[in-house]
Design a protein around this motif. Sequence first.
Motif, PDB file in Angstrom:
ATOM      1  N   ASP A 141       0.830  -1.216   0.000  1.00 47.71           N
ATOM      2  CA  ASP A 141       0.000   0.000   0.000  1.00 47.71           C
ATOM      3  C   ASP A 141       0.862   1.262   0.000  1.00 47.71           C
ATOM      4  N   GLU A 142       1.902   1.247   0.858  1.00 52.50           N
ATOM      5  CA  GLU A 142       2.792   2.413   0.951  1.00 52.50           C
ATOM      6  C   GLU A 142       3.451   2.704  -0.399  1.00 52.50           C
ATOM      7  N   LYS A 143       3.930   1.645  -1.049  1.00 51.12           N
ATOM      8  CA  LYS A 143       4.676   1.858  -2.293  1.00 51.12           C
ATOM      9  C   LYS A 143       3.760   2.324  -3.426  1.00 51.12           C
ATOM     10  N   TYR A 144       2.495   2.020  -3.311  1.00 53.12           N
ATOM     11  CA  TYR A 144       1.523   2.579  -4.262  1.00 53.12           C
ATOM     12  C   TYR A 144       1.244   4.049  -3.921  1.00 53.12           C
TER      13      TYR A 144
ATOM     14  N   ARG B 114       3.483   4.089 -10.012  1.00 52.99           N
ATOM     15  CA  ARG B 114       3.253   2.655  -9.800  1.00 52.99           C
ATOM     16  C   ARG B 114       1.765   2.325  -9.697  1.00 52.99           C
ATOM     17  N   THR B 115       1.387   1.180 -10.263  1.00 51.34           N
ATOM     18  CA  THR B 115       0.003   0.717 -10.138  1.00 51.34           C
ATOM     19  C   THR B 115      -0.072  -0.300  -9.004  1.00 51.34           C
ATOM     20  N   ILE B 116      -1.299  -0.591  -8.594  1.00 48.55           N
ATOM     21  CA  ILE B 116      -1.481  -1.588  -7.534  1.00 48.55           C
ATOM     22  C   ILE B 116      -0.985  -2.952  -8.006  1.00 48.55           C
ATOM     23  N   GLU B 117      -1.299  -3.292  -9.253  1.00 58.09           N
ATOM     24  CA  GLU B 117      -0.884  -4.598  -9.784  1.00 58.09           C
ATOM     25  C   GLU B 117       0.643  -4.725  -9.774  1.00 58.09           C
ATOM     26  N   GLU B 118       1.304  -3.615 -10.087  1.00 52.41           N
ATOM     27  CA  GLU B 118       2.768  -3.628 -10.119  1.00 52.41           C
ATOM     28  C   GLU B 118       3.339  -3.958  -8.730  1.00 52.41           C
ATOM     29  N   VAL B 119       2.865  -3.255  -7.710  1.00 52.57           N
ATOM     30  CA  VAL B 119       3.422  -3.500  -6.377  1.00 52.57           C
ATOM     31  C   VAL B 119       3.056  -4.888  -5.861  1.00 52.57           C
TER      32      VAL B 119
END
Length: 492
Positions: free
Chosen positions: A147-150, A156-161
């Motif tokens: 969540d933080e990295k999004y 960045r997308t959610i799918e990516e993280v």
Amino acid sequence: MATNVNAEALKESPIPDAIEKHAASKQTVDPYNVQGEVGEDGVVKAIDYNKLIEEFGTKKIDQALLDRLERVTGKKPHRFLRRGIVFSHRDLELILDRYEKGEPFYLYTGRGPSSDSVHVGHTIPFEFTKWLQDTFDVPLVIMMTDDEKYLFSDKRTIEEVEGYCSNNAKDIIAVGFDPNKTFIFSDFQYMGGAFYKNVVRLSKHITLNQARAIFGFNDSTNIGRIHFGSIQGASSWASSFPHIFGEDESKTVAIPCLIPCAIDQDPYFRMTRDVSARLKYKNSNISYAKPALIHSRFLDALQGPGTKMSASVDESAIFMRDTPNQIKNKINKYAFSGGKVTVEEHREKGGDTNVDVAYQYLRFFLEDDEELEKIRVAYESGEMLTGDLKAICIKELQTYVAAFQERRAKVDDEAVKLFMTTRPLKWNGNPRAPVVVPQVQNADGEAAAEGGDGKLTKNQLKKLEKQKQIEAKKAQKAKEKEEKDKAAAAQP
Ligand code: TRP
């Protein structure tokens, strides 16, 4: 947050205007930026870790504390501790008190899954965490802040993280954690139940003003970022993990954690400690345990002191996927040297180990204290040349990375599933301590909560009651048998 912040950091987290102005060239260390002071000449200086101890209000790990750690655990302190790489703490003494008495505590650390390129710098806190787990034999929770990295990235997308999360989990598992004692969780997946209640409990006690003061947010910061601290903080409370510590919050709120982390994460936990001190369990006088911390410094980028390795700058770091040849080339080509320009001058004046990257890496990775000291003396006296020093460093890093790659190749999806399943853990704690409350199995076969105060938990009382009933029944049967035997004996 200053003009000295590099472009990469800027992308990660826009700089709040208010702070930028009056901290133009100071060193910056917070969860979103790490950069040494920039002098008038535009040259980045090494990060001043003693200054951080002062500014953050933490305590330096001194020899007396290391001696006590060795006494209490019976183990020689890890080389990171011996060499001041893990250099600062909050309340480590209290954790040692608990360990001595056999009172429960746990370890908590985490990783923001921001890319698939894990480098040697990333493994430092995890190497150390593994040592703490092996040494104390206690449960460990590892938070993956997808969540933080999004929230803290514009692109960045959610799918990516999510993808980074499972790959990074494999990298973490490859460090060598014990699956019986380790729970890895993703915020996206684990959010809810007891954890979410604690997230909200924490966020209710932090004002916008406080968050701004701690993290430097401004009016344009998205509100997800402002709230995120309560998520990272909430894992500091054992009651967020009922499958590990049991359901009885009157016991679990009193169980503290020890957080091994790089020093930039301290602001999150300073905030959590402050709230813990103000919170009581259901208006009783049972306080929430404050998290204890143990801080590590950063591994310098190949370019030298003042910066840290960056996953997005290939020449700045040794990656855990690098081949032996890549490691060799990077060290030879990029590792900042503390040696002199000519061999003659070097022989005469010697090299500077304080800024020499190859030497600094050896401090992190070479286990043998005596060998390290020999190298230092030889290099500083000019007897050893930069090329020789680099060759030793290359060999150490090749060994370190190869060992990791070997373990990493064995980590499959099944292993990730196991570590990330919400399940009870098994641990023993201090074998030499008087056990305050034994770990017991409750009716579901799960490990029930341990009480830190020496009182029995509900489940333990139940179990005791059951045992008493069984004993009573046995006694009754024995008595009946005895009477029967007597009666039989009395018969002619
Ligand atoms: N915010 C950390 C990161 O970006 C991840 C993290 C979460 C963490 N909880 C932690 C790190 C506890 C150290 C200790 O990497």
